[in-house]
Scaffold this active site. Sequence first.
Site, mmCIF file in Angstrom:
data_model
loop_
_atom_site.group_PDB
_atom_site.id
_atom_site.type_symbol
_atom_site.label_atom_id
_atom_site.label_comp_id
_atom_site.label_asym_id
_atom_site.label_seq_id
_atom_site.Cartn_x
_atom_site.Cartn_y
_atom_site.Cartn_z
ATOM 1 C CG ASP A 111 -1.184 1.720 -4.353
ATOM 2 O OD1 ASP A 111 -1.681 1.895 -2.859
ATOM 3 O OD2 ASP A 111 0.073 1.503 -4.630
ATOM 4 C CG ASP A 129 -0.813 5.017 0.235
ATOM 5 O OD1 ASP A 129 0.176 4.368 1.333
ATOM 6 O OD2 ASP A 129 -0.877 4.325 -0.365
#
Length: 157
Positions: A111, A129
């Site tokens: 991330d 995402d």
Amino acid sequence: MNRKIFIVAVISLFLDQISKIIMSVFLNFESLVIIPHFFSLHYLENYGAAWSIFNYRVEFLIFVSFIALFILFRYLYSFKLNTRNNIAFGLLFGGICGNLIDRLFIGYVRDFLSFKLFHYDYPVFNLADVFIVIGVFLLIIAIFKGEDKRENGSKES
């Protein structure tokens, strides 16, 4: 799966994986502030899902990803296949596969997108995402428009 969905899925998967590689190499656990007090790039390794739920339960999250892909394939043709829905399914397939690849091959999800909204540090996330959220949003629109049940004889657009 039709060609348009496949192309969107491959492009989104490529963008996700290349962005994760670039961020892991160049950020090296450092932060790069883009817009002070709002947006920064901050690389981290996520061993769970959103908000660290199921932390260190990688096998479970892999299983959930395969179930999600199965469900998407199962319901793919129950939606009218117009441009918006093709994009929605392509983004969902690409996003789910992007995070699944991370979990399968390196054991965590990479991330790097970090937002702070009204003094709240939103959980760090990645392009996969983003693609998943946009895909779900587009399918919700399709459901509200009644495009979730394919009519007999309807053709792809």
